[in-house]
Design a protein around this motif. Structure first.
Motif, mmCIF file in Angstrom:
data_model
loop_
_atom_site.group_PDB
_atom_site.id
_atom_site.type_symbol
_atom_site.label_atom_id
_atom_site.label_comp_id
_atom_site.label_asym_id
_atom_site.label_seq_id
_atom_site.Cartn_x
_atom_site.Cartn_y
_atom_site.Cartn_z
ATOM 1 N N ILE A 73 0.789 -1.152 0.036
ATOM 2 C CA ILE A 73 -0.067 0.042 -0.181
ATOM 3 C C ILE A 73 0.922 1.148 0.013
ATOM 4 C CG2 ILE A 73 -1.748 1.245 1.472
ATOM 5 C CD1 ILE A 73 -2.565 -1.480 2.338
ATOM 6 N N LEU B 46 -5.137 -4.508 -0.925
ATOM 7 C CA LEU B 46 -5.288 -3.631 -1.999
ATOM 8 C C LEU B 46 -6.709 -3.158 -2.400
ATOM 9 C CD1 LEU B 46 -2.754 -5.206 -4.787
ATOM 10 C CD2 LEU B 46 -2.243 -3.059 -3.009
ATOM 11 N N TYR C 87 -5.224 -3.096 -9.520
ATOM 12 C CA TYR C 87 -4.284 -4.377 -9.651
ATOM 13 C C TYR C 87 -4.453 -5.119 -10.749
ATOM 14 C CZ TYR C 87 -7.633 -7.266 -7.169
ATOM 15 O OH TYR C 87 -8.641 -7.839 -7.067
#
Length: 252
Positions: free
Chosen positions: A76, A106, A113
């Motif tokens: 993060i 995430l 992602y």
């Protein structure tokens, strides 16, 4: 409003050899600003991303390593700082790669992602020893399993019901698995192939029986994969590479 995060790529590095990563994975590595890599990722693989900040987050069984929560926090933090972040995992990220925890972390921050698959070690190992995991009339099912557990988790001692069994992170756990299998009436001469450091220059292949496996394995310095089943019985038409094989038994 979504925070201005970069994008995170979970990339499978494959079994070890740098040229076994996918073309997409190698391209993204060459574009990465930061790469968080596992202990099993080789220096040659990291040579593919000389421009990136490299952060070791390796986890090895029985060794001091980064806690998964800390890895999540680092992911993060990197996504806040960099536009392109790569989480580089040995093998395939979706198999024994703790991907679920990292994806959940995430998602909790709405971080974009993408997952890039890699060659999982079982397939690379089968190629190394020229032994298909499935064979007509002999083996039509394959189980990939591990006895490794999370801290505080009760070990699962069940033996998968498949023709070919592939134990990841074998090492000392493989001996216990073999003992349980013998107690469950598996044949003592069941063929076993042990591969250490699959696809690397120091790859080691050992051929033995289930009974011999139950007696233990030599100490290993790298990742160990254990393949068991009739599909692993030696093929007379295709000999093993003489420079790689340490044969403990001529009965298989």
């Amino acid at each position: 409003m979504t925070a201005p995060f970069g994008k995170v790529y979970l990339i499978g590095a494959g079994p070890g050899a740098a040229d076994l990563i996918t073309v997409r994975g190698a391209r993204l590595l060459s574009q990465a600003n930061a790469v968080l890599y596992d202990a099993l990722v080789t220096p040659a693989m990291l040579d593919l991303c000389p421009q990136a900040v490299k952060i070791s987050v390796g986890k090895r069984s029985g060794q001091r390593s980064a806690a998964q929560e800390h890895i999540n926090e680092q992911l993060i933090a990197c996504a806040k700082q960099y536009a392109v972040v790569v989480r580089l995992k040995g093998g395939d990220p979706m198999l024994f790669g703790r991907a679920d925890e990292e994806l959940s972390a995430l998602e909790s921050y709405n971080i974009s992602y993408e997952i890039v698959p890699g060659i999982t070690t079982a397939l690379a190992a089968a190629a190394s020893v020229c032994q298909p995991l499935t064979k007509r009339g002999i083996a039509r099912s394959v189980a990939l399993f591990t006895s490794s557990t999370a801290p505080g988790e009760v070990a699962d001692t069940r033996i998968p019901e498949c023709d070919t069994l592939v134990q990841y992170m074998g090492g000392k756990e493989a001996m216990l698995t073999a003992q349980r299998m013998l107690a469950a009436q598996f044949p003592p001469d069941w063929p076993v192939i042990v591969i250490e450091n699959c696809s690397r220059e120091d790859e080691r292949i050992e051929k033995l029986s289930l009974h011999q496996l139950s007696q233990g394995l030599a100490a290993s310095t790298g990742p160990v994969l254990v393949m068991m089943g009739e599909a692993m019985r030696a093929r007379t038409s295709t000999p093993y590479p003489a420079t790689q094989v340490n044969t403990k038994s001529n009965e298989i």
